[in-house]
Enzyme design. Sequence first.
Site, mmCIF file in Angstrom:
data_model
loop_
_atom_site.group_PDB
_atom_site.id
_atom_site.type_symbol
_atom_site.label_atom_id
_atom_site.label_comp_id
_atom_site.label_asym_id
_atom_site.label_seq_id
_atom_site.Cartn_x
_atom_site.Cartn_y
_atom_site.Cartn_z
ATOM 1 C CD GLU A 76 14.297 4.747 -1.494
ATOM 2 O OE1 GLU A 76 14.485 4.247 -0.340
ATOM 3 O OE2 GLU A 76 13.380 4.691 -2.156
ATOM 4 C CG ASP B 212 10.080 5.373 0.644
ATOM 5 O OD1 ASP B 212 10.867 5.310 -0.118
ATOM 6 O OD2 ASP B 212 9.102 5.483 0.460
ATOM 7 N N GLY B 213 12.676 7.354 0.183
ATOM 8 C CA GLY B 213 13.135 8.570 -0.442
ATOM 9 C C GLY B 213 12.071 8.804 -1.822
ATOM 10 C CG HIS C 144 4.243 2.783 -3.406
ATOM 11 N ND1 HIS C 144 4.105 3.789 -2.587
ATOM 12 C CD2 HIS C 144 5.453 2.654 -3.952
ATOM 13 C CE1 HIS C 144 5.036 4.845 -3.029
ATOM 14 N NE2 HIS C 144 5.907 4.093 -3.675
ATOM 15 C CG ASP D 220 5.474 7.055 -0.556
ATOM 16 O OD1 ASP D 220 6.487 7.346 -1.460
ATOM 17 O OD2 ASP D 220 4.352 7.466 -0.636
ATOM 18 C CG ASP E 224 10.767 1.293 -0.491
ATOM 19 O OD1 ASP E 224 11.690 2.085 -0.593
ATOM 20 O OD2 ASP E 224 9.246 2.075 -0.855
#
Length: 254
Positions: free
Chosen positions: A61, A8-9, A144, A154, A90
């Site tokens: 990301e 994640d980023g 999320h 995250d 994601d």
Amino acid sequence: MKITIFTDGAARGNPGPGGWGAIVIFPVRKTPIANNNRITNKEWVQELGGSEKHTTNNRMELTAVIKALEFISKKIVIPNSSFIILLCTDSSYVMRGAKTWVHDWAKNKWKTKQKKDVLNKDLWKKFLKVSKDFNIGWKLLPGHSGIPANDRCDQIATAFADNKKPKLYSGILQNYGIDIQGRILRIPKGSTLISKKKRSSSKPYSYVSLVGGIVQTHVTWAECERRVKGVSNAKFKKSISFEDEQLIINRFRV
């Protein structure tokens, strides 16, 4: 060998201060079980993360994916196409770019169909270099949405974006406090396992075993057989897809 990666980023301001996070789960050298002559594979969890002072969400990301693959390259020494990597993200930008766009961009000398320069060209070139010898399967996760490993990535990314230094876990999966397998896939109520006839005639995706209340996945039947052979109350089953594997894991845990 099967390796699972979550990434994640995050960026504050987009552009602005940013961070990235990744979780890499991979097998390590076989070790003997205490008071037993049998041998088992242990899986290792490595959390990774970093920051940049001025960046964008998409760059973070993509950086998370690159850093995770670079970590695997260094850990395993030589990338090999026989390694199966499940990469969970994601970011549709990363997944679509990695699966389709980047190859077209490279052929078109890093120009889009509109003849414009490709954004984040430097990172996409790094991605091509580090991923070229790996067999990567992609899973697009809803962001999320309560998937523990995705939420943890995250947390790492946003902490680094906020100029904090979160403690990163490095150790065996058994001691990791985050559910890696449980909620990668939301399986609808009433879902049933694949029929025995279809399963037997289909190419295996993986093998799932349950021994002593602990579920493990295996790339080959030989690996699975070594774990379950001669063990009372052991369970095992061949899966034919990522979704089928998750359903079997959930059933084994009931």
